[in-house]
Write an enzyme that holds these catalytic residues in place. Structure first.
Site, short mmCIF file in Angstrom:
data_model
loop_
_atom_site.label_atom_id
_atom_site.label_comp_id
_atom_site.label_asym_id
_atom_site.label_seq_id
_atom_site.Cartn_x
_atom_site.Cartn_y
_atom_site.Cartn_z
CB CYS A 86 -0.98 -0.05 1.17
SG CYS A 86 -2.34 1.14 1.04
CG HIS A 200 -3.32 -3.57 3.51
ND1 HIS A 200 -2.30 -2.97 4.23
CD2 HIS A 200 -3.99 -2.57 2.89
CE1 HIS A 200 -2.36 -1.65 4.06
NE2 HIS A 200 -3.38 -1.38 3.25
CD GLU A 202 -0.61 -5.72 5.85
OE1 GLU A 202 -0.94 -4.51 5.99
OE2 GLU A 202 -0.42 -6.23 4.73
#
Length: 226
Positions: A86, A200, A202
């Protein structure tokens, strides 16, 4: 696999990245402040999501001039793997480590939701735990996520196989959420050691939090860098 996560003023996904890295590798990553001028010996550097320096000037523009990013560039030139997520992707384009730019979403709004991605390549350090053509679901959270490059650059990166993930637009996919040219969600550099990704991974690495499609990106890295 030893990793370092860079922390900027305004980062808000640095700890998410660190938790996922530790869960996958069993090793706590080093957290490196933006004002530091050197990095420890690591296999992977993560530029996390967030709003570094409040997104002043342009998203990632000020972070790209920070002391630690000079060290990141030097390590990248030595062949250390770099993952920009990002805001980290925005920083990588601002430094010139990846081509193109991330611009304001076509709808001019901040978007935070799950999106479907198509895996374009499953033979990279970042994607070898996936299958080519597979559709995965990973969340986005950005306002400046529309990937842009001129036609010549787009043709070059397509021809050199640098596009790794695209927003899934066919057969019931969630579609292109931000107007990115050619539906590009993530790409690598020519060496295959640097990757930028707007979604994202994660945030999709724990079943208790809704999905694990992003975890395989980190598992891919452990296969390659251990």
């Amino acid at each position: 696999m030893k990793a370092a996560v860079i922390v900027f003023p305004g980062s808000n996904c640095d700890r998410d990245a660190a938790v996922t890295l530790e869960a996958v590798t069993g090793v706590k990553p080093a957290m490196i402040w933006h004002g530091d001028e050197a990095l420890p010996k690591v296999d992977l550097i993560v530029l996390p999501g967030g709003f570094s320096y409040g997104d002043y000037l342009r998203s990632g523009a000020m972070a790209a001039q920070s002391p630690i990013v000079r060290a990141v560039k030097a390590e990248a030139e030595r062949g250390v793997a770099v993952l920009g997520i990002c805001n980290g992707f925005q920083i990588l384009t601002e430094t010139g480590l990846l081509p193109g730019a991330l611009m304001r979403n076509s709808g001019l709004n901040f978007i935070c939701r799950d999106v479907d991605l198509t895996v374009e390549r499953a033979d990279t350090a970042f994607t070898n735990a996936y299958t080519q053509g597979e559709r995965v679901t990973i969340p986005i959270a950005h306002k400046d996520g529309s990937y842009f490059a001129d036609d010549e650059t787009l043709d070059r990166i397509e021809g050199e196989g640098q596009v790794v993930f695209r927003y899934a637009t066919a057969e019931g996919g969630s579609g292109n959420p931000n107007g990115s040219r050619r539906d590009i969600a993530g790409l690598i550099d020519r060496t295959g050691r640097i990757m930028g990704l707007m979604p994202h991974p994660e945030r999709a690495a724990d079943a208790a939090l809704g999905g694990i499609d992003g975890r395989r990106l980190f598992e891919s890295l452990t296969r390659t860098l251990n």
